[in-house]
Design a protein around this motif. Structure first.
Motif: not given
Length: 190
Positions: A7-18, A148-154, A159-162
């Protein structure tokens, strides 16, 4: 409870499309004892997904509702919507926003100077209202990366902002209904 989301922050979930990351993220908060909201910013989820959210006790806000909200861009509309939701709730909230790419209207993910202010602003709103804000993001596929994948973009700027960053790895990408695993790659706080 039972998740890595804070709570109280930005949580990021990432994965491949579909891969089923949106479905499984909504499923992850099914037994939550707090208010849960899923905001679809790109309209990629169909009626079956809305039914899934309803059965899971997750309020669904579609892209048409987002589009009709106050703001000059999708990002400003989302921030105003989050402020509205947070200001009108006395209970803790879990809010899932799908997806970062559509919030940014498909641009500005590779440069740290572009993506960092967006991520920090979303984190700030989540902190102000004690929201566990979960942003769903995409991955870049390449066989050289783990799974077989990585977080898209920078990656570093994101990660620093989450407060947490999680990789969603499906059991079988061709069959997302089989589910998968959330791997917490970063967590800060308690």
């Amino acid at each position: 409870n039972g998740t890595h989301f804070l709570y109280g922050g930005l949580n990021l979930v990432y994965g491949v499309d579909g891969s089923g990351k949106s479905w499984q993220t909504a499923q992850l908060i099914t037994n939550s004892t707090v208010a849960n909201v899923y905001i679809d910013t790109d309209g990629a989820n169909g009626k079956q997904f809305v039914t899934h959210c309803n059965k899971a006790g997750v309020g669904y806000i579609g892209c048409d509702a987002v589009d009709s909200f106050v703001g000059n861009s999708v990002l400003s509309k989302i921030i105003n919507l989050l402020e509205h939701i947070g200001s009108n709730s006395t209970d803790p909230l879990v809010v899932i926003v799908d997806s970062l790419t559509s919030i940014l209207e498909g641009t500005k993910i590779n440069n740290a100077e572009d993506i960092s202010p967006v991520m920090y602003k979303l984190n700030q709103v989540a902190s102000k209202h004690n929201i566990a804000l979960v942003i769903i993001d995409h991955a870049t596929e390449n066989s050289e990366y783990p799974d077989g994948f990585k977080l898209e973009g920078n990656v570093g700027a994101k990660r620093r902002a989450t407060v947490t960053t999680a990789r969603y790895v499906p059991i079988d990408k061709a069959e997302p209904a089989k589910g998968g695993t959330f791997i917490c790659e970063r967590a800060r706080g308690n």
